[in-house]
Design a protein around this motif. Structure first.
Motif, PDB file in Angstrom:
ATOM      1  N   THR A   3      11.284 -52.450 -43.269  1.00  0.00           N
ATOM      2  CA  THR A   3      10.144 -51.741 -43.845  1.00  0.00           C
ATOM      3  C   THR A   3       8.858 -52.348 -43.309  1.00  0.00           C
ATOM      4  OG1 THR A   3      10.081 -53.219 -45.759  1.00  0.00           O
ATOM      5  CG2 THR A   3      11.370 -51.203 -45.981  1.00  0.00           C
ATOM      6  N   GLY A  16       9.484 -56.043 -43.586  1.00  0.00           N
ATOM      7  CA  GLY A  16      10.437 -56.471 -44.591  1.00  0.00           C
ATOM      8  C   GLY A  16      11.856 -56.285 -44.090  1.00  0.00           C
ATOM      9  N   PHE A  17      12.727 -57.213 -44.480  1.00  0.00           N
ATOM     10  CA  PHE A  17      14.126 -57.141 -44.068  1.00  0.00           C
ATOM     11  C   PHE A  17      14.997 -57.870 -45.080  1.00  0.00           C
ATOM     12  CE2 PHE A  17      12.210 -60.867 -42.242  1.00  0.00           C
ATOM     13  CZ  PHE A  17      13.166 -61.860 -42.279  1.00  0.00           C
ATOM     14  N   GLN A  18      16.303 -57.670 -44.969  1.00  0.00           N
ATOM     15  CA  GLN A  18      17.267 -58.320 -45.856  1.00  0.00           C
ATOM     16  C   GLN A  18      17.903 -59.491 -45.130  1.00  0.00           C
ATOM     17  OE1 GLN A  18      16.502 -56.730 -49.164  1.00  0.00           O
ATOM     18  NE2 GLN A  18      18.447 -57.769 -49.207  1.00  0.00           N
ATOM     19  N   THR A  19      17.987 -60.631 -45.804  1.00  0.00           N
ATOM     20  CA  THR A  19      18.703 -61.786 -45.274  1.00  0.00           C
ATOM     21  C   THR A  19      19.993 -61.943 -46.079  1.00  0.00           C
ATOM     22  OG1 THR A  19      17.802 -63.452 -46.780  1.00  0.00           O
ATOM     23  CG2 THR A  19      16.464 -62.886 -44.853  1.00  0.00           C
ATOM     24  N   GLY A  22      18.788 -62.547 -49.556  1.00  0.00           N
ATOM     25  CA  GLY A  22      17.934 -61.579 -50.233  1.00  0.00           C
ATOM     26  C   GLY A  22      16.793 -61.087 -49.363  1.00  0.00           C
ATOM     27  N   LYS A  23      15.774 -60.550 -50.004  1.00  0.00           N
ATOM     28  CA  LYS A  23      14.648 -59.931 -49.321  1.00  0.00           C
ATOM     29  C   LYS A  23      13.715 -60.982 -48.716  1.00  0.00           C
ATOM     30  CE  LYS A  23      10.640 -57.047 -50.219  1.00  0.00           C
ATOM     31  NZ  LYS A  23       9.788 -56.454 -51.232  1.00  0.00           N
ATOM     32  N   ALA A  24      13.136 -60.632 -47.542  1.00  0.00           N
ATOM     33  CA  ALA A  24      12.158 -61.484 -46.887  1.00  0.00           C
ATOM     34  C   ALA A  24      11.183 -60.604 -46.124  1.00  0.00           C
ATOM     35  CB  ALA A  24      12.841 -62.461 -45.945  1.00  0.00           C
ATOM     36  N   THR A  25      10.008 -61.155 -45.806  1.00  0.00           N
ATOM     37  CA  THR A  25       9.047 -60.478 -44.948  1.00  0.00           C
ATOM     38  C   THR A  25       8.528 -61.487 -43.930  1.00  0.00           C
ATOM     39  OG1 THR A  25       7.195 -60.917 -46.456  1.00  0.00           O
ATOM     40  CG2 THR A  25       8.287 -58.787 -46.673  1.00  0.00           C
ATOM     41  N   GLN A  40       8.376 -61.427 -57.989  1.00  0.00           N
ATOM     42  CA  GLN A  40       9.495 -62.355 -57.887  1.00  0.00           C
ATOM     43  C   GLN A  40       8.931 -63.698 -57.419  1.00  0.00           C
ATOM     44  OE1 GLN A  40      11.636 -59.532 -55.054  1.00  0.00           O
ATOM     45  NE2 GLN A  40      13.327 -60.657 -55.984  1.00  0.00           N
ATOM     46  N   GLU A  42       8.188 -66.398 -54.835  1.00  0.00           N
ATOM     47  CA  GLU A  42       7.973 -66.289 -53.398  1.00  0.00           C
ATOM     48  C   GLU A  42       7.868 -67.671 -52.779  1.00  0.00           C
ATOM     49  OE1 GLU A  42       4.732 -63.734 -52.302  1.00  0.00           O
ATOM     50  OE2 GLU A  42       5.350 -62.161 -53.680  1.00  0.00           O
ATOM     51  N   TYR A  92      11.828 -64.051 -50.875  1.00  0.00           N
ATOM     52  CA  TYR A  92      11.737 -63.679 -52.287  1.00  0.00           C
ATOM     53  C   TYR A  92      13.016 -64.105 -52.995  1.00  0.00           C
ATOM     54  CZ  TYR A  92       8.008 -60.828 -50.395  1.00  0.00           C
ATOM     55  OH  TYR A  92       6.888 -60.417 -49.731  1.00  0.00           O
TER      56      TYR A  92
END
Length: 93
Positions: A3, A16-19, A22-25, A40, A42, A92
């Motif tokens: 995203t 934005g992407f999934q690791t 979880g979520k990271a940017t 959340q 950070e 996150y």
């Protein structure tokens, strides 16, 4: 899925992407001062450049150079400022 996010008239941009955890940017912050809110926890990692951050319940700005990180709890706000373009990775939890 990747995203794309833009904030502050395009002065802060991130992908934005999934690791596995979880979520990271990952993104770039142009010179300026900005205030962010969290939903959340950070963990902000400075990759290149440097950020000054005013964290919740703190009175003094602290400088975070490349290789340094700071944490912000969920449902809080914090300010960052920089004089140079700065790259970051935000995880996150």
């Amino acid at each position: 899925m990747i995203t794309e996010n833009q904030y502050f008239d395009g002065n802060v941009k991130s992908l934005g992407f999934q690791t596995a955890e979880g979520k990271a940017t990952v993104g770039i912050i142009n010179p300026g001062e900005y205030e962010f809110g969290t939903s959340q926890k950070e963990i902000m990692n400075v990759i290149e450049g440097q950020l000054s951050a005013l964290l919740p319940n703190e009175n003094d700005w602290k400088i975070y150079k490349a290789g340094c990180s700071f944490e912000v709890k969920a449902n809080a706000s914090f300010k960052v400022k920089t004089d140079i373009q700065t790259a970051y990775l935000c995880v996150y939890k």
